[in-house]
Write an enzyme that holds these catalytic residues in place. Structure first.
Site, PDB file in Angstrom:
ATOM      1  N   ASP A  17      20.444  20.428  45.035  1.00  0.00           N
ATOM      2  CA  ASP A  17      21.484  20.422  44.007  1.00  0.00           C
ATOM      3  C   ASP A  17      22.334  19.164  44.180  1.00  0.00           C
ATOM      4  OD1 ASP A  17      22.873  21.402  41.867  1.00  0.00           O
ATOM      5  OD2 ASP A  17      24.212  22.656  43.054  1.00  0.00           O
TER       6      ASP A  17
HETATM    7  C1  FPP Z   1       7.926  17.966  47.080  1.00  0.00           C
HETATM    8  C2  FPP Z   1       9.351  18.145  46.742  1.00  0.00           C
HETATM    9  C3  FPP Z   1      10.148  19.115  47.519  1.00  0.00           C
HETATM   10  C4  FPP Z   1       9.843  17.390  45.747  1.00  0.00           C
HETATM   11  C5  FPP Z   1      11.245  17.458  45.316  1.00  0.00           C
HETATM   12  C6  FPP Z   1      11.495  16.607  44.101  1.00  0.00           C
HETATM   13  C7  FPP Z   1      12.939  16.696  43.778  1.00  0.00           C
HETATM   14  C8  FPP Z   1      13.842  15.694  44.388  1.00  0.00           C
HETATM   15  C9  FPP Z   1      13.390  17.697  43.004  1.00  0.00           C
HETATM   16  C10 FPP Z   1      14.827  17.906  42.733  1.00  0.00           C
HETATM   17  C11 FPP Z   1      15.049  18.409  41.329  1.00  0.00           C
HETATM   18  C12 FPP Z   1      16.411  18.956  41.076  1.00  0.00           C
HETATM   19  C13 FPP Z   1      16.514  19.759  39.844  1.00  0.00           C
HETATM   20  C14 FPP Z   1      17.445  18.762  41.931  1.00  0.00           C
HETATM   21  C15 FPP Z   1      18.812  19.315  41.754  1.00  0.00           C
HETATM   22  O1  FPP Z   1      19.749  18.315  41.436  1.00  0.00           O
HETATM   23  P1  FPP Z   1      20.347  18.250  39.972  1.00  0.00           P
HETATM   24  O2  FPP Z   1      19.421  17.395  39.147  1.00  0.00           O
HETATM   25  O3  FPP Z   1      20.525  19.661  39.470  1.00  0.00           O
HETATM   26  O4  FPP Z   1      21.707  17.522  40.184  1.00  0.00           O
HETATM   27  P2  FPP Z   1      23.132  17.976  39.600  1.00  0.00           P
HETATM   28  O5  FPP Z   1      23.453  19.279  40.272  1.00  0.00           O
HETATM   29  O6  FPP Z   1      24.031  16.850  40.053  1.00  0.00           O
HETATM   30  O7  FPP Z   1      23.010  18.067  38.114  1.00  0.00           O
END
Ligand code: FPP
Length: 207
Positions: A17
């Site tokens: 997150d």
């Molecule tokens: C193999 C593996 C584990 C790969 C992971 C790839 C990856 C980094 C996925 C994260 C995606 C995500 C929705 C993160 C949350 O931050 P957010 O986008 O919700 O950020 P915010 O809370 O600031 O909106």
């Protein structure tokens, strides 16, 4: 450096997150927050494995996350594919620490290249036995409840049909066996439900 002398948990879960907020705050290019988030996850995993935490679960991408802008979903999927493929390399943290990788969630919702990469990673690490890394993708609580109840129902229905075919089911072919205890056995209970919860499966199987 000693971080703690207390008992080490056997299972730690991380919810990814704040990647986009990190990106915005640090005025980085779009997508750089997810890359930073993945690097932070790898550092945390290293600590976990050094401390002999056997089970790590990562909540990486929920079904709700698919509602984001298509370009953002696509670039996160591309990153996910790249990182999953990296996990199967000989020198990856997963092979360094003997970690079995499991992907759980509604994998059918993933794009084909990501799903194939996930399946290959599970096969490639299947013989690793020192720790289990469960990566939750395409999940939500409602989807999990729906699939768990459906699978539990189907399993119970098949068990009852098999017993009915031999005449010894709870309802008996001639209605002779329908005592209370046998009827109770035809109910779905918590143990049946637990068996089908995807995120719990590794823990039941590998402990
Ligand atoms: C193999 C593996 C584990 C790969 C992971 C790839 C990856 C980094 C996925 C994260 C995606 C995500 C929705 C993160 C949350 O931050 P957010 O986008 O919700 O950020 P915010 O809370 O600031 O909106």
């Amino acid at each position: 450096m000693v971080l703690s002398r207390g008992p080490i948990p056997s299972h730690i879960a991380f919810i990814m997150d704040g990647n986009r907020r990190f990106c915005k705050k640090n005025k980085l290019m779009e997508g750089a927050g997810h890359r930073a988030g993945f690097s932070a996850l790898m550092s945390m995993l290293k600590y976990c494995y050094e401390f002999r935490v056997k089970y790590v679960t990562v909540y990486a991408f929920s079904i709700d996350n698919f509602r984001r802008r298509p370009e953002e979903v696509q670039s996160t999927m591309d990153l996910m594919q790249e990182k999953i493929e990296g996990l199967t390399k000989q020198e990856s943290i997963v092979n360094q620490y003997g970690v079995k990788v499991r992907f759980v969630g509604n994998l059918q919702l993933l794009s084909k290249p990501v799903r194939l990469a996930a399946e290959r990673a599970m096969v490639a690490t299947a013989d690793n036995s020192k720790a289990v890394l469960t990566i939750c993708v395409a999940y939500t609580a409602t989807d999990e409840i729906l699939h768990t109840v459906r699978e539990s129902y189907e399993e119970k229905r098949d068990e009852i049909s098999a017993l009915e075919a031999t005449g010894s089911g709870p309802y008996g072919l001639l209605g002779l066996n329908n005592n209370e205890k046998e009827q109770e056995e035809s109910f779905i209970d918590l143990r049946d439900i637990e068996k089908h919860i995807k995120a719990a499966i590794d823990i039941q199987v590998y402990t």
